[in-house]
Design a protein around this motif. Structure first.
Motif, PDB file in Angstrom:
ATOM      1  N   ARG A   1      46.888  92.582  71.386  1.00 52.25           N
ATOM      2  CA  ARG A   1      46.620  94.047  71.557  1.00 52.25           C
ATOM      3  C   ARG A   1      45.732  94.645  72.321  1.00 52.25           C
ATOM      4  O   ARG A   1      45.875  95.300  73.363  1.00 52.25           O
ATOM      5  CB  ARG A   1      46.435  94.630  69.964  1.00 52.25           C
ATOM      6  N   GLN A   2      44.493  93.804  72.161  1.00 56.32           N
ATOM      7  CA  GLN A   2      43.303  94.156  73.129  1.00 56.32           C
ATOM      8  C   GLN A   2      43.515  93.941  74.625  1.00 56.32           C
ATOM      9  O   GLN A   2      43.122  94.680  75.539  1.00 56.32           O
ATOM     10  CB  GLN A   2      41.884  93.347  72.757  1.00 56.32           C
TER      11      GLN A   2
ATOM     12  N   GLU B   1      46.537  93.932  76.091  1.00 50.57           N
ATOM     13  CA  GLU B   1      47.568  95.187  76.594  1.00 50.57           C
ATOM     14  C   GLU B   1      46.566  96.542  76.619  1.00 50.57           C
ATOM     15  O   GLU B   1      46.825  97.114  77.450  1.00 50.57           O
ATOM     16  CB  GLU B   1      48.762  95.174  75.677  1.00 50.57           C
ATOM     17  N   TYR B   2      45.849  96.741  75.817  1.00 47.31           N
ATOM     18  CA  TYR B   2      45.029  97.948  75.687  1.00 47.31           C
ATOM     19  C   TYR B   2      44.042  98.084  76.819  1.00 47.31           C
ATOM     20  O   TYR B   2      43.893  99.220  77.389  1.00 47.31           O
ATOM     21  CB  TYR B   2      44.547  98.418  74.262  1.00 47.31           C
TER      22      TYR B   2
ATOM     23  N   ARG C   1      45.963  99.046  79.750  1.00 46.53           N
ATOM     24  CA  ARG C   1      46.370 100.681  79.624  1.00 46.53           C
ATOM     25  C   ARG C   1      45.236 101.259  80.031  1.00 46.53           C
ATOM     26  O   ARG C   1      45.239 102.367  80.647  1.00 46.53           O
ATOM     27  CB  ARG C   1      46.761 100.796  78.250  1.00 46.53           C
ATOM     28  N   LEU C   2      44.146 101.148  79.616  1.00 49.85           N
ATOM     29  CA  LEU C   2      42.951 101.974  79.934  1.00 49.85           C
ATOM     30  C   LEU C   2      42.578 101.620  81.441  1.00 49.85           C
ATOM     31  O   LEU C   2      42.378 102.615  82.100  1.00 49.85           O
ATOM     32  CB  LEU C   2      41.598 101.308  79.231  1.00 49.85           C
TER      33      LEU C   2
ATOM     34  N   ARG D   1      51.106 102.720  80.219  1.00 51.95           N
ATOM     35  CA  ARG D   1      51.560 102.164  78.954  1.00 51.95           C
ATOM     36  C   ARG D   1      52.321 100.961  79.257  1.00 51.95           C
ATOM     37  O   ARG D   1      53.103 100.827  80.231  1.00 51.95           O
ATOM     38  CB  ARG D   1      52.086 103.206  77.910  1.00 51.95           C
TER      39      ARG D   1
ATOM     40  N   PHE E   1      50.827  95.280  67.198  1.00 52.59           N
ATOM     41  CA  PHE E   1      50.495  96.778  67.623  1.00 52.59           C
ATOM     42  C   PHE E   1      50.005  97.587  66.334  1.00 52.59           C
ATOM     43  O   PHE E   1      49.429  98.703  66.226  1.00 52.59           O
ATOM     44  CB  PHE E   1      51.253  97.369  68.500  1.00 52.59           C
TER      45      PHE E   1
END
Length: 452
Positions: free
Chosen positions: A331-332, A334-335, A338-339, A344, A409
């Motif tokens: 998750r981290q 991908e996130y 995204r940042l 997304r 997620f």
């Protein structure tokens, strides 16, 4: 003999309904889709292969949360490292084994079934080798044996404190070996894992800061065909100092001077140019990404879109073990993208599931990097698998790849209901079968460490 029945299972050919898997001698001896459960079957809602954790420093689990007080100046990896050194200098072999076992229990409970232990805490607190040179490696092997976690042991060569062969510092004394001592340590480590089912041994030159080119060449010669892992380009200061020393960036230097191939895993590789990124991807080596630790230390964001677009392979690891979770790392990863990209679903192909893309990449890349036997939920493959709780609110009414999206997620480790390694069930109802005893020993070790 154990028989598992999964209502939904992720196999090498895709999702299958009503999959019945017979386990014999640690492997899947029969795998049949479309079969109703039979009396005596262990019934699960969702079954997926266990994931590899390709980068861990187990002893650092004991200091999780202890470096979260701001110093007088800006805190960075380099200030965190001094806290880590102080903690490492205290730990006895018994305490190291207790902390590793706790970390390994948490890895299994989160869905990891193998770890790559990047092991550099070799010597006694005064820096002298133990009478048995692989004493600490044997403690890592003992923790893996106790918990049931598969192990790829990566003894670390650590000789210098910075580029250009600078002498090691006092805080590094437990890590440092000359080449003769390291060769003995490697052979003793090979013996330490010899009786662990499915174990592997590799080599880990710590970084270009910690070895000279001659040291690196000697270490590679000891790998005996096994994997070679190295930290590279984790921080911008490291890149700047590497350029000052050699005229090249760390990943560039490795590509030009060593010749990376499928045996190699570059840990972090956070700071690369587009050219380095493309060349690294084309080499067949694996990027060992540790997104939770990289975020914790403020390292930066790996250039994943360009790397993946160029065919790069990656896996994930828990590194400092500040927070242990297979879903958390994915998750981290991908996130962070995204940042950085302000978009997304960055790491999925158009129309595809992001959870599935992350899971497949981490499974393949981690398996390669740890010299593990592949196979998944297939006949003849090692019976290493994870059952997810279909009643978890994040998995309700999901099918196929949406189950992975829900786990990664929305649910995280709480959705892991059961884990089998070599056909032995080590997690039941989300808890490791030895959790209480391991946690009690860990608590005792921490009380001693924190009292000093």
């Amino acid at each position: 003999m154990t028989v598992l029945h999964a209502a939904h299972a992720l196999t090498p050919t895709g999702w299958q309904a009503d999959l019945r898997l017979t386990v014999a001698e640690g492997r899947f001896s029969e795998v049949e889709a479309g079969r109703a459960p039979e009396p005596g079957d262990v019934r699960v809602a969702v079954l997926v292969p266990g994931l590899p954790n390709l980068h861990s420093h187990a002893f650092q689990r004991g200091m999780a949360g202890l470096a979260e007080r701001r110093g007088a100046s800006a805190d960075t990896f380099w200030t965190w490292r001094e806290t880590m050194y102080r903690f490492a200098l205290r730990m006895t072999p018994d305490e190291a084994e207790a902390v590793a076992a706790q970390a390994y229990v948490e890895m299994l409970e989160s869905g990891f079934t193998r770890v790559g232990e990047f092991h550099y805490l070799h010597h006694a607190p005064d820096g002298r080798p133990y009478a048995h040179v692989a004493e600490m490696a044997e403690r890592i092997a003992a923790a893996a044996a106790l918990t049931g976690l598969r192990l790829t042991l990566l003894p670390v060569l650590y000789r210098r404190s910075n580029f250009g062969g600078a002498a090691p510092t006092e805080g590094q004394r437990r890590f440092v070996s000359d080449l003769d001592l390291f060769a003995r340590l490697v052979e003793a480590s090979r013996s330490a894992v010899a009786n662990l089912p499915g174990a592997a041994l590799g080599i880990a030159p710590h970084s270009l800061r910690a070895v000279t080119p001659e040291d690196l060449s000697a270490a590679i010669g000891l790998a005996a065909g096994g994997p070679v892992h190295i930290h590279a380009a984790e921080q911008t200061r490291e890149v700047e100092e590497c350029v000052s020393w050699s005229g090249a960036r760390p990943v560039q230097w490795l590509l030009d001077r060593v010749g990376l191939d499928a045996r190699w895993c570059l840990i972090h590789a956070t700071h690369m140019t587009p050219d380095e990124t493309a060349r690294f991807a084309a080499s067949g080596a694996v990027a060992g990404l540790c997104p939770v630790t990289e975020a914790s230390l403020g390292d930066g964001i790996f250039p994943a879109p360009g790397f993946v677009a160029a065919g790069g392979r990656y896996g994930v690891g828990t590194d400092s073990n500040v927070l242990i979770g297979a879903a958390d790392e994915l998750r981290q990863l991908e996130y962070a993208q995204r940042l950085g990209q302000r978009q997304r679903n960055v790491l999925a192909a158009p129309g595809a599931s992001t959870g599935r893309a992350l899971f497949d990449a981490a499974l393949a890349g981690g398996t390669q990097a740890l010299a593990a036997e592949s196979g998944g939920l297939a006949r003849g493959a090692p019976a290493d698998c994870v059952a997810l709780d279909g009643a978890d609110l994040a998995l309700l009414e999901r099918r196929g790849d949406a189950l992975l999206d829900g786990w990664i997620f929305a649910a995280g480790s709480r959705a892991v209901e059961g884990v089998w390694v070599a056909g032995r069930r080590v997690v039941v109802g989300g808890r490791h079968v030895a959790r209480e005893a391991v946690a009690a020993r860990y608590a005792g070790a921490l009380r001693r460490l924190m009292a000093e």
